[in-house]
Design a protein around this motif. Structure first.
Motif, PDB file in Angstrom:
ATOM      1  N   ASP A 263      58.826  23.572 -40.018  1.00  0.00           N
ATOM      2  CA  ASP A 263      59.512  23.841 -38.751  1.00  0.00           C
ATOM      3  C   ASP A 263      59.294  25.274 -38.271  1.00  0.00           C
ATOM      4  O   ASP A 263      60.192  25.902 -37.709  1.00  0.00           O
ATOM      5  CB  ASP A 263      61.005  23.556 -38.876  1.00  0.00           C
ATOM      6  CG  ASP A 263      61.694  24.416 -39.933  1.00  0.00           C
ATOM      7  OD1 ASP A 263      60.988  25.152 -40.659  1.00  0.00           O
ATOM      8  OD2 ASP A 263      62.937  24.357 -40.036  1.00  0.00           O
ATOM      9  N   TYR A 264      58.109  25.808 -38.481  1.00  0.00           N
ATOM     10  CA  TYR A 264      57.835  27.189 -38.082  1.00  0.00           C
ATOM     11  C   TYR A 264      57.621  27.283 -36.572  1.00  0.00           C
ATOM     12  O   TYR A 264      57.015  26.398 -35.959  1.00  0.00           O
ATOM     13  CB  TYR A 264      56.623  27.722 -38.839  1.00  0.00           C
ATOM     14  CG  TYR A 264      56.827  27.698 -40.337  1.00  0.00           C
ATOM     15  CD1 TYR A 264      57.678  28.617 -40.952  1.00  0.00           C
ATOM     16  CD2 TYR A 264      56.211  26.731 -41.125  1.00  0.00           C
ATOM     17  CE1 TYR A 264      57.902  28.583 -42.320  1.00  0.00           C
ATOM     18  CE2 TYR A 264      56.429  26.687 -42.502  1.00  0.00           C
ATOM     19  CZ  TYR A 264      57.278  27.610 -43.095  1.00  0.00           C
ATOM     20  OH  TYR A 264      57.510  27.555 -44.450  1.00  0.00           O
ATOM     21  N   PRO A 265      58.093  28.350 -35.944  1.00  0.00           N
ATOM     22  CA  PRO A 265      57.930  28.516 -34.493  1.00  0.00           C
ATOM     23  C   PRO A 265      56.473  28.721 -34.095  1.00  0.00           C
ATOM     24  O   PRO A 265      55.603  29.030 -34.932  1.00  0.00           O
ATOM     25  CB  PRO A 265      58.761  29.772 -34.187  1.00  0.00           C
ATOM     26  CG  PRO A 265      59.691  29.930 -35.344  1.00  0.00           C
ATOM     27  CD  PRO A 265      58.933  29.414 -36.534  1.00  0.00           C
ATOM     28  N   LEU A 266      56.229  28.582 -32.787  1.00  0.00           N
ATOM     29  CA  LEU A 266      54.886  28.716 -32.231  1.00  0.00           C
ATOM     30  C   LEU A 266      54.830  29.848 -31.219  1.00  0.00           C
ATOM     31  O   LEU A 266      55.689  29.961 -30.339  1.00  0.00           O
ATOM     32  CB  LEU A 266      54.458  27.416 -31.539  1.00  0.00           C
ATOM     33  CG  LEU A 266      54.299  26.182 -32.427  1.00  0.00           C
ATOM     34  CD1 LEU A 266      53.968  24.962 -31.572  1.00  0.00           C
ATOM     35  CD2 LEU A 266      53.231  26.407 -33.478  1.00  0.00           C
ATOM     36  N   HIS A 267      53.813  30.678 -31.371  1.00  0.00           N
ATOM     37  CA  HIS A 267      53.470  31.721 -30.394  1.00  0.00           C
ATOM     38  C   HIS A 267      52.323  31.158 -29.555  1.00  0.00           C
ATOM     39  O   HIS A 267      51.282  30.800 -30.089  1.00  0.00           O
ATOM     40  CB  HIS A 267      53.049  32.984 -31.144  1.00  0.00           C
ATOM     41  CG  HIS A 267      52.401  34.042 -30.295  1.00  0.00           C
ATOM     42  ND1 HIS A 267      52.863  35.341 -30.255  1.00  0.00           N
ATOM     43  CD2 HIS A 267      51.310  34.025 -29.488  1.00  0.00           C
ATOM     44  CE1 HIS A 267      52.082  36.056 -29.450  1.00  0.00           C
ATOM     45  NE2 HIS A 267      51.139  35.273 -28.979  1.00  0.00           N
TER      46      HIS A 267
ATOM     47  N   LEU B 211      56.775  22.472 -26.728  1.00  0.00           N
ATOM     48  CA  LEU B 211      56.207  23.315 -27.780  1.00  0.00           C
ATOM     49  C   LEU B 211      56.150  24.765 -27.301  1.00  0.00           C
ATOM     50  O   LEU B 211      55.740  25.031 -26.174  1.00  0.00           O
ATOM     51  CB  LEU B 211      54.796  22.841 -28.146  1.00  0.00           C
ATOM     52  CG  LEU B 211      54.661  21.385 -28.600  1.00  0.00           C
ATOM     53  CD1 LEU B 211      53.191  21.052 -28.881  1.00  0.00           C
ATOM     54  CD2 LEU B 211      55.509  21.118 -29.830  1.00  0.00           C
ATOM     55  N   GLY B 212      56.521  25.693 -28.171  1.00  0.00           N
ATOM     56  CA  GLY B 212      56.399  27.108 -27.832  1.00  0.00           C
ATOM     57  C   GLY B 212      57.720  27.833 -27.895  1.00  0.00           C
ATOM     58  O   GLY B 212      58.713  27.405 -27.282  1.00  0.00           O
TER      59      GLY B 212
ATOM     60  N   ALA C 127      51.076  21.146 -34.435  1.00  0.00           N
ATOM     61  CA  ALA C 127      52.435  20.602 -34.407  1.00  0.00           C
ATOM     62  C   ALA C 127      52.498  19.265 -35.137  1.00  0.00           C
ATOM     63  O   ALA C 127      53.458  18.997 -35.879  1.00  0.00           O
ATOM     64  CB  ALA C 127      52.898  20.443 -32.961  1.00  0.00           C
ATOM     65  N   ALA C 128      51.479  18.411 -34.948  1.00  0.00           N
ATOM     66  CA  ALA C 128      51.454  17.116 -35.627  1.00  0.00           C
ATOM     67  C   ALA C 128      51.400  17.296 -37.140  1.00  0.00           C
ATOM     68  O   ALA C 128      52.081  16.582 -37.892  1.00  0.00           O
ATOM     69  CB  ALA C 128      50.254  16.301 -35.138  1.00  0.00           C
TER      70      ALA C 128
END
Length: 706
Positions: free
Chosen positions: A262-266, A294-295, A253-254
């Protein structure tokens, strides 16, 4: 000023010690939107079929089938069960062309039955298979560690010559680009899913087996996507160790903040295991990140049927939404000690024996690796045999004594009357066993208990105040709502322990981080116990496990805390269960080991044996070995890598055949399954790590795999 109010969203979150990225000077101090309250990280929307993934949408829930993908009817039935249980997406393993062709039939059959649930193809080793299955499935998961590099090895490569490293990247780009272009053309989504256990030799040689290596491995693939103007992808950074997993996601994320991505996180903890322990590890890892905002999509990987993953998954998502909607953070302050990129546990001071302690051994109040405090009622004192068992004591002729998973201290809700000899006898026997008695100072003043630890609220405490008669140590209670001036009393205290019991309506994670900031800033060594009672918001034991695991785990992965105390109505969470959950949290946070550590994969279509049955059998035979770590892996995809930190490994090598590992080295191959469990026990014995289970252990239920 008091700290219960909402943080200012415009305040610049600051975490100390920004680092330098390998690509040049970068400020990596920001990894989340706000360090003072839970605010979701803004992301773009990625579409997997008709399901949107991103910060403008609900957290999407995922699971993965365990059927053989070639079994079209069986896979369809399982996918429908998962969808009916609430799965927004379902992943299937696609290891070869036969499976890829079956995927087209699975998708067609589901659509005929009215199920439009997006399907995700799990790809390892097989770029050509990925290209074929993209014709029918909505999303492709690629593993950067083996998309080009193949089966995991521990070969060490040196890349002193940047040209050699560059040539490998060029070869990878040539192999990966066709899939990127096809996904772009067909509108398919992609997950670039790094696993700690399957980093490529290229990545290991340049960055090591580290969170930095995990991030760079994913970025190599992301740069190819971006070069082709393809942005419909998400990232994941999975590991079986929640601490590694959290560090990797935060670093990812950092890096994205620094790059403007700005891509999403799984989110997911891979190979978490089964039962309570698997849920605890997932709550610690996934929960810590959700508390940071986050997530965007989550999966709880359990060694159970896939539909059972959805309840803890949903509980995690609901808790995250509640944290974001509550706006219960703290006012801005300067955070100078917490380093989100590395784990270093702050260790509170242990009590020392004093001349005036007499026959009371006060050293048992805390444990060096993490302490468990247990609430005890007067009613429980009326049933001493049950109480001793609930506290994890062994007994001899009715007298309790400590075992490896016995609570360290009990906290009384009421103090027995001075003339209540029966209850006070139980307390004296607990003290003789080395278990400390903790109670409110006012109650102890009215009915003294020799050798007790007196609890005072920090706001009522006056430095130098006398302890109640008979009390030998002081414990201070803080709520996290205290002003800085009120917290400054801690500079003058002589307490043995701090009970951190956050005020209602205040974010435990953010308020506790603030307390730890001041404790460290002032150089205080006092031990801190997290006290949690979230039962009102958690109607089931699963909800309580997830909620408490999220709250405490978020702090323990920061290295903040010396132990836990869980409180709940006995009707939902009996004392025995609370003790087990407390120790599971400490072990899941890599603090105190009280039983065998199991790393077991959740099973999928690649699995070469009945994973649930085998895991239960191994746990029953070997679950009494604290300090020993055993990996149970269904196949070789992540097996050798994810079990690299384990002492022993049990891995499916071929149908009906098992390979046994010691650390990273395979030592026995092709063992018939019917004798593999005993062969594992023999291997443990050969390495002098075996002890025979006690008669009590042999009679009790087998430990749950973690």
């Amino acid at each position: 000023a008091a700290v219960g109010g909402r943080a200012h969203l415009g305040a610049a979150p600051r975490v100390a010690r920004p680092t330098v990225s390998h690509v040049g000077m970068k400020d990596l101090s920001k990894y989340c939107e706000n360090v003072y309250e839970t605010v979701r990280r803004p992301t773009r929307t990625v579409w997997a079929g008709k399901v949107p993934i991103g910060s403008e949408h609900k957290i999407a829930l995922q699971t993965m089938t365990t059927t053989d993908t070639r079994d079209v009817a069986g896979s369809v039935d399982q996918i429908m069960r998962c969808a009916d249980a609430g799965a927004d997406l379902v992943r299937l393993t696609v290891q070869g062309m036969q499976e890829a062709r079956a995927c087209a039939q699975i998708k067609e059959m589901l659509l005929k039955k009215g199920y439009e649930t997006p399907l995700v193809a799990d790809i390892h080793f097989a770029p050509k298979v990925a290209l074929l299955v993209a014709d029918s499935f909505d999303k492709i998961r690629v593993n950067p560690g083996n998309f080009m590099d193949g089966r995991k090895t521990f070969e060490e490569k040196s890349y002193d010559d940047d040209a050699a490293y560059k040539r490998e990247l060029e070869a990878m780009e040539e192999l990966f680009t066709p899939l990127v272009l096809k996904c772009k053309e067909l509108g398919r989504a992609m997950r670039i899913g790094t696993n700690h256990g399957s980093l490529s030799a290229r990545t290991l040689g340049k960055f090591g087996d580290t969170p930095r290596g995990m991030v760079e491995s994913a970025f190599e693939f992301a740069r190819i996507c971006r070069a082709n103007d393809y942005h419909n992808f998400v990232f994941s950074m999975k590991a079986s160790n929640p601490l590694v997993m959290v560090q990797a996601y935060r670093l990812l994320a950092a890096e994205m903040y620094a790059e403007g991505w700005d891509y999403p996180l799984h989110l997911g903890v891979t190979e978490a295991g089964e039962g309570e322990d698997g849920r605890v590890k997932s709550a610690i890892g996934i929960g810590a990140l959700l508390q940071d905002g986050l997530g965007d999509t989550i999966r709880v990987s359990l060694t159970e049927d896939p539909e059972f993953e959805l309840a803890p998954c949903r509980s995690l998502a609901n808790n995250a939404v509640a944290a974001m909607e509550s706006k219960s953070g703290v006012a801005p302050y300067e955070e100078t000690f917490r380093n989100f990129q590395s784990y270093e546990r702050r260790r509170g001071a242990l009590p020392e024996q004093r001349d005036g302690d007499g026959d009371f051994d006060m050293r048992g109040l805390l444990h060096r690796d993490g302490s468990v405090f247990a609430p005890v009622t007067l009613k429980q004192l009326d049933e001493p045999a049950k109480l001793y068992a609930d506290l994890g004591c062994k007994t001899a002729v009715g007298f309790p004594f400590k075992d490896i998973a016995t609570v360290d201290s009990v906290v009384l809700d009421e103090v027995p009357a001075a003339d209540d000899e029966d209850r006070r006898t139980v307390l004296r026997r607990l003290q003789t066993a080395g278990i400390a008695i903790v109670a409110d100072a006012k109650a102890l003043a009215a009915a003294p208990v020799p050798g007790a630890v007196a609890v005072m609220d920090l706001t009522d405490y006056s430095p130098g105040a006398a302890l109640p008669e008979g009390a030998l140590r002081l414990a201070l209670r803080v709520t996290g709502a205290e002003s800085e001036a009120e917290l400054e009393k801690l500079k003058e205290q002589e307490a043995a322990v701090l009970l951190l019991d956050t005020a209602p309506g205040l974010s435990r994670v953010h308020a506790s981080r603030r307390v730890f900031e001041y404790i460290q800033r002032w150089g205080l060594e006092i031990a801190v116990i997290h006290v949690v009672d979230v039962m009102e918001e958690a109607p089931t034991m699963t909800d309580f496990t997830i909620s408490s695991g999220m709250q405490i785990g978020s702090l323990l992965v920061d290295g903040f805390g010396d132990g836990v105390m869980l409180k709940a109505p006995e009707s939902t969470a009996p004392p025995f269960s609370l003790r087990q959950l407390s120790f599971a949290m400490l072990q899941g946070s890599r603090m105190r080991n009280t039983k065998t550590e199991f790393v077991s994969c959740p099973s999928c279509g690649r699995t070469l044996f009945d994973l649930q049955t085998v895991t239960a059998e191994i746990a029953k035979r070997t679950g009494h070995l604290p300090g020993v770590s055993i990996a149970v892996m269904g196949c070789i995809v992540n097996g050798p890598g994810e079990m690299a930190d384990a002492d022993f490994g049990y891995v499916g090598g071929a149908p009906g055949k098992i390979d046994l590992y010691v650390g990273k080295e395979v030592v026995r191959r092709g063992i018939p399954m019917e004798g593999a469990c005993e062969a594992l026990v023999d291997l443990i014995k050969e390495h002098d790590r075996w002890v025979e289970p006690s008669s009590e252990e042999a009679e009790t239920e087998a430990p749950v795999a973690a």
